[in-house]
Motif scaffolding. Structure first.
Motif, PDB file in Angstrom:
ATOM      1  N   LEU A  40     -53.968 -50.977  -9.339  1.00 48.34           N
ATOM      2  CA  LEU A  40     -52.917 -50.717 -10.327  1.00 48.34           C
ATOM      3  C   LEU A  40     -51.579 -51.326  -9.887  1.00 48.34           C
ATOM      4  O   LEU A  40     -51.333 -51.530  -8.702  1.00 48.34           O
ATOM      5  N   PRO A  41     -50.710 -51.614 -10.874  1.00 48.01           N
ATOM      6  CA  PRO A  41     -49.453 -52.308 -10.581  1.00 48.01           C
ATOM      7  C   PRO A  41     -48.523 -51.517  -9.666  1.00 48.01           C
ATOM      8  O   PRO A  41     -48.478 -50.282  -9.701  1.00 48.01           O
ATOM      9  N   VAL A  42     -47.761 -52.285  -8.871  1.00 46.18           N
ATOM     10  CA  VAL A  42     -46.746 -51.741  -7.964  1.00 46.18           C
ATOM     11  C   VAL A  42     -45.413 -52.389  -8.331  1.00 46.18           C
ATOM     12  O   VAL A  42     -45.374 -53.577  -8.675  1.00 46.18           O
ATOM     13  N   GLY A  43     -44.337 -51.606  -8.251  1.00 39.60           N
ATOM     14  CA  GLY A  43     -43.012 -52.142  -8.578  1.00 39.60           C
ATOM     15  C   GLY A  43     -42.117 -52.224  -7.363  1.00 39.60           C
ATOM     16  O   GLY A  43     -42.164 -51.371  -6.473  1.00 39.60           O
ATOM     17  N   LEU A  44     -41.300 -53.277  -7.343  1.00 40.67           N
ATOM     18  CA  LEU A  44     -40.244 -53.428  -6.335  1.00 40.67           C
ATOM     19  C   LEU A  44     -38.923 -53.057  -6.994  1.00 40.67           C
ATOM     20  O   LEU A  44     -38.582 -53.605  -8.049  1.00 40.67           O
ATOM     21  N   GLN A  45     -38.184 -52.131  -6.375  1.00 39.42           N
ATOM     22  CA  GLN A  45     -36.867 -51.787  -6.913  1.00 39.42           C
ATOM     23  C   GLN A  45     -35.773 -52.563  -6.175  1.00 39.42           C
ATOM     24  O   GLN A  45     -35.755 -52.615  -4.939  1.00 39.42           O
ATOM     25  N   ILE A  46     -34.869 -53.160  -6.950  1.00 37.98           N
ATOM     26  CA  ILE A  46     -33.718 -53.877  -6.397  1.00 37.98           C
ATOM     27  C   ILE A  46     -32.466 -53.189  -6.922  1.00 37.98           C
ATOM     28  O   ILE A  46     -32.268 -53.100  -8.142  1.00 37.98           O
ATOM     29  N   MET A  47     -31.637 -52.680  -6.007  1.00 39.99           N
ATOM     30  CA  MET A  47     -30.428 -51.946  -6.393  1.00 39.99           C
ATOM     31  C   MET A  47     -29.189 -52.775  -6.046  1.00 39.99           C
ATOM     32  O   MET A  47     -29.137 -53.383  -4.968  1.00 39.99           O
ATOM     33  N   ALA A  48     -28.223 -52.782  -6.940  1.00 38.19           N
ATOM     34  CA  ALA A  48     -26.999 -53.572  -6.736  1.00 38.19           C
ATOM     35  C   ALA A  48     -25.794 -52.672  -7.027  1.00 38.19           C
ATOM     36  O   ALA A  48     -25.939 -51.607  -7.634  1.00 38.19           O
ATOM     37  N   PRO A  49     -24.595 -53.089  -6.612  1.00 44.64           N
ATOM     38  CA  PRO A  49     -23.413 -52.245  -6.852  1.00 44.64           C
ATOM     39  C   PRO A  49     -23.113 -52.075  -8.348  1.00 44.64           C
ATOM     40  O   PRO A  49     -23.648 -52.804  -9.186  1.00 44.64           O
ATOM     41  N   VAL A  50     -22.226 -51.138  -8.650  1.00 49.03           N
ATOM     42  CA  VAL A  50     -21.713 -50.969 -10.004  1.00 49.03           C
ATOM     43  C   VAL A  50     -21.208 -52.326 -10.509  1.00 49.03           C
ATOM     44  O   VAL A  50     -20.492 -53.036  -9.781  1.00 49.03           O
ATOM     45  N   LEU A  51     -21.642 -52.698 -11.695  1.00 46.11           N
ATOM     46  CA  LEU A  51     -21.319 -53.986 -12.342  1.00 46.11           C
ATOM     47  C   LEU A  51     -21.874 -55.205 -11.602  1.00 46.11           C
ATOM     48  O   LEU A  51     -21.521 -56.336 -11.906  1.00 46.11           O
ATOM     49  N   GLY A  52     -22.806 -54.946 -10.662  1.00 47.22           N
ATOM     50  CA  GLY A  52     -23.492 -56.062  -9.988  1.00 47.22           C
ATOM     51  C   GLY A  52     -24.856 -56.306 -10.606  1.00 47.22           C
ATOM     52  O   GLY A  52     -25.770 -56.795  -9.935  1.00 47.22           O
ATOM     53  N   ASP A  53     -25.003 -55.990 -11.907  1.00 43.82           N
ATOM     54  CA  ASP A  53     -26.295 -56.120 -12.596  1.00 43.82           C
ATOM     55  C   ASP A  53     -26.905 -57.510 -12.407  1.00 43.82           C
ATOM     56  O   ASP A  53     -28.122 -57.657 -12.301  1.00 43.82           O
ATOM     57  N   ASP A  54     -26.059 -58.540 -12.383  1.00 43.94           N
ATOM     58  CA  ASP A  54     -26.577 -59.907 -12.257  1.00 43.94           C
ATOM     59  C   ASP A  54     -27.369 -60.096 -10.966  1.00 43.94           C
ATOM     60  O   ASP A  54     -28.348 -60.834 -10.935  1.00 43.94           O
ATOM     61  N   ARG A  55     -26.991 -59.381  -9.889  1.00 38.91           N
ATOM     62  CA  ARG A  55     -27.727 -59.522  -8.628  1.00 38.91           C
ATOM     63  C   ARG A  55     -29.170 -59.030  -8.763  1.00 38.91           C
ATOM     64  O   ARG A  55     -30.082 -59.586  -8.151  1.00 38.91           O
ATOM     65  N   CYS A  56     -29.365 -57.955  -9.558  1.00 37.75           N
ATOM     66  CA  CYS A  56     -30.732 -57.449  -9.771  1.00 37.75           C
ATOM     67  C   CYS A  56     -31.595 -58.542 -10.402  1.00 37.75           C
ATOM     68  O   CYS A  56     -32.753 -58.745 -10.021  1.00 37.75           O
ATOM     69  N   TYR A  57     -31.026 -59.235 -11.376  1.00 39.10           N
ATOM     70  CA  TYR A  57     -31.789 -60.275 -12.081  1.00 39.10           C
ATOM     71  C   TYR A  57     -32.009 -61.504 -11.196  1.00 39.10           C
ATOM     72  O   TYR A  57     -33.065 -62.131 -11.219  1.00 39.10           O
ATOM     73  N   ARG A  58     -30.999 -61.840 -10.425  1.00 42.23           N
ATOM     74  CA  ARG A  58     -31.105 -63.019  -9.568  1.00 42.23           C
ATOM     75  C   ARG A  58     -32.222 -62.834  -8.544  1.00 42.23           C
ATOM     76  O   ARG A  58     -33.084 -63.700  -8.361  1.00 42.23           O
ATOM     77  N   VAL A  59     -32.229 -61.658  -7.894  1.00 38.83           N
ATOM     78  CA  VAL A  59     -33.249 -61.399  -6.869  1.00 38.83           C
ATOM     79  C   VAL A  59     -34.606 -61.140  -7.541  1.00 38.83           C
ATOM     80  O   VAL A  59     -35.644 -61.650  -7.100  1.00 38.83           O
ATOM     81  N   GLY A  60     -34.588 -60.388  -8.633  1.00 42.04           N
ATOM     82  CA  GLY A  60     -35.839 -60.070  -9.335  1.00 42.04           C
ATOM     83  C   GLY A  60     -36.563 -61.326  -9.802  1.00 42.04           C
ATOM     84  O   GLY A  60     -37.788 -61.455  -9.656  1.00 42.04           O
ATOM     85  N   ALA A  61     -35.801 -62.279 -10.333  1.00 40.56           N
ATOM     86  CA  ALA A  61     -36.423 -63.506 -10.848  1.00 40.56           C
ATOM     87  C   ALA A  61     -36.992 -64.351  -9.709  1.00 40.56           C
ATOM     88  O   ALA A  61     -37.965 -65.081  -9.901  1.00 40.56           O
ATOM     89  N   ALA A  62     -36.404 -64.205  -8.514  1.00 38.92           N
ATOM     90  CA  ALA A  62     -36.890 -65.001  -7.379  1.00 38.92           C
ATOM     91  C   ALA A  62     -38.227 -64.487  -6.859  1.00 38.92           C
ATOM     92  O   ALA A  62     -39.017 -65.259  -6.317  1.00 38.92           O
ATOM     93  N   VAL A  63     -38.488 -63.188  -7.010  1.00 36.21           N
ATOM     94  CA  VAL A  63     -39.688 -62.615  -6.363  1.00 36.21           C
ATOM     95  C   VAL A  63     -40.706 -62.022  -7.336  1.00 36.21           C
ATOM     96  O   VAL A  63     -41.768 -61.576  -6.910  1.00 36.21           O
ATOM     97  N   GLU A  64     -40.426 -62.002  -8.638  1.00 37.71           N
ATOM     98  CA  GLU A  64     -41.349 -61.324  -9.567  1.00 37.71           C
ATOM     99  C   GLU A  64     -42.728 -61.950  -9.496  1.00 37.71           C
ATOM    100  O   GLU A  64     -42.890 -63.139  -9.297  1.00 37.71           O
ATOM    101  N   LYS A  65     -43.738 -61.076  -9.710  1.00 36.29           N
ATOM    102  CA  LYS A  65     -45.132 -61.556  -9.639  1.00 36.29           C
ATOM    103  C   LYS A  65     -45.705 -61.645 -11.043  1.00 36.29           C
ATOM    104  O   LYS A  65     -45.421 -60.814 -11.879  1.00 36.29           O
TER     105      LYS A  65
END
Ligand code: GLN
Length: 460
Positions: free
Chosen positions: A435-460
């Motif tokens: 079954l699927p497993v999720g990676l959580q990426i947390m960024a500072p307040v208003l650092g939403d773009d960092r979540c997407y930047r890192v998420g897009a680099a490692v998503e499976k």
């Protein structure tokens, strides 16, 4: 393809899998096709339309929709027609998204499995005997089952990230105040945050951009531009970024297959050029108990409005009973057991004499958690953890054990209490159950773009 063709293809898919998955509470095919025709008309008339125009979307049934029922998964709102659209709903329409229908959820978004819906559970498309997560379980299942390419959710303690993790899709909790609560049926107002689901990080970013941003109708909306989430998803690089692994999340109580996939994700980050360090956030251990005081306290106040006079259900109003009796009968019949449990917890925690011991202490813990994040984000750009301690559990397994159910949100709750941005992206499947497993990426307040930047680099 025209918007009508795309909508019809998704309606066909819904008709095919819905009897097994039950992701939706409401679908009106004629209304869907009418919306799609309108979008095709706007395009034919030369109106400049955004990247999501004509794309179908499943909408969580906790946002008001003037042309569709809105139940919040509760009997108490059965048959209610809201007089207005939520800001998120309105922005979906303006962007030309075609709303396929309203998705199932735990009653008033209280739960982690969608088993608390008054309208029956949703099934995980990867294993129909398992839960799709919650409270946005209809939203996650609809996207995982290809009934919709996108959906909306709300995250108060993990209700976007946890369902995304256990159904193998992307789910993002924006910074609190980054997306509007106007027209979102309130659970815990200081925590509730609308956010997107999609099957990849870039799609989630496009939806995030389409419906978030400042809203004068929401008093806690942030009056700042939406962080550059689409650009970040396209950038998809972690070179030189500092990544902190939260020391407190992992080990005992975590499924081995979850930890194995998490470690691989961390190794991948390192191989892509990130500098990985361990970071301690000692107060995160107290996040879960603090949340289960704060969220029920706010819910007990928010749910006082369901008084049998203003909305939906009314029981026992036969001319012989007082307003108080009708209210009590209606609330007894209209709310499910988990909602009642939370109202009782919340009213107790807020009662005079107990306020300092419970609510006051929980608020202090909340401050400590924000300070842990502040200290961590002085050392690193993002923090990572497994999104959930386990993969999707069997339907029924935790239904009678609230404490076991609450543990599903162990890793997600700190970001709600602090209000910062966090995303879950798929990072493979657990060896034990596939079954699927999720990676959580947390960024500072208003650092939403960092979540997407890192998420897009490692998503499976
Ligand atoms: N599962 C958590 C709860 O039951 C979170 C719910 C949510 O984020 N809406 O409160």
């Amino acid at each position: 393809a025209s918007a009508v063709e795309v909508a019809q293809a998704h309606l066909d898919r819904i008709a095919e899998v819905e009897p097994k998955v039950h992701a939706f509470l409401h679908v009106d095919p004629d209304a869907v096709l009418a919306q799609a025709r309108a979008v095709d008309g706007r395009r034919a008339a030369g109106e400049p339309l955004g990247p999501l125009a004509g794309v179908p979307i499943a909408h969580k049934d906790v946002f008001t929709t003037a042309d569709m029922p809105t139940t919040a998964g509760s009997k108490i709102l059965e048959g209610w027609r809201p007089p207005y659209d939520a800001t998120v709903t309105r922005r979906l329409r303006e962007a030309g998204l075609v709303i396929l229908g309203k998705t199932n959820l735990d009653e008033f978004a209280m739960g982690s499995s969608t088993e608390n819906s008054a309208y029956g559970p949703t099934h995980n498309p990867w294993d129909l005997t398992r839960i799709p997560g919650g409270s946005s379980g209809g939203a996650s299942a609809s996207v995982a089952a290809y009934e919709a390419p996108l959906s909306t959710g709300t995250d108060t303690g993990g209700s976007i990230r946890q369902p995304a993790a256990v159904t193998g899709i992307v789910g993002m909790k924006p910074t609190y105040g980054g997306s509007s609560r106007y027209g979102l049926i309130a659970f815990a107002s200081s925590l509730d945050t609308p956010g997107p689901f999609a099957r990849n990080v870039l799609d989630a970013a496009l939806l995030h951009e389409a419906f978030s941003g400042h809203d004068p109708m929401d008093s806690t909306s942030i009056a700042q531009p939406v962080p550059p989430v689409v650009e970040a998803a396209r950038q998809a690089s972690v070179d030189g970024l500092r990544v902190g692994v939260v020391k407190e999340f992992g080990g005992d109580g975590y499924q081995p297959g979850v930890l194995a996939r998490f470690q691989e994700a961390v190794d991948l980050l390192e191989s892509l050029g990130a500098k990985v360090v361990e970071v301690s956030c000692p107060s995160f251990t107290y996040a879960l108990p603090a949340y289960y005081l704060i969220a029920p306290s706010e819910c007990s106040s928010n749910l006082a409005r369901f008084d049998a006079m203003r909305y939906g259900l009314r029981v026992g109003d036969d001319g012989t009973r007082s307003a108080e009796e009708v209210m009590a009968l209606t609330r007894a019949a209209g709310f499910g057991p988990e909602v009642k449990r939370r109202i009782m917890l919340g009213t107790y925690a807020l009662s005079s004499g107990y306020y300092d011991a419970y609510y006051g202490s929980a608020q202090k813990v909340r401050t400590l958690i924000s300070r842990d994040f502040d200290a961590a984000f002085h050392q690193v750009d993002v923090l990572v953890s497994p999104t959930t301690p386990t993969t999707a559990f069997p339907i029924g397994e935790r239904a009678d054990d609230p404490m076991a159910m609450y543990l599903a949100d162990l890793c997600t709750i700190p970001s709600n209490l602090a209000g910062n941005a966090a995303i879950s992206v798929p990072c493979g499947r657990a060896d034990e159950d596939g079954l699927p497993v999720g990676l959580q990426i947390m960024a500072p307040v208003l650092g939403d773009d960092r979540c997407y930047r890192v998420g897009a680099a490692v998503e499976k």
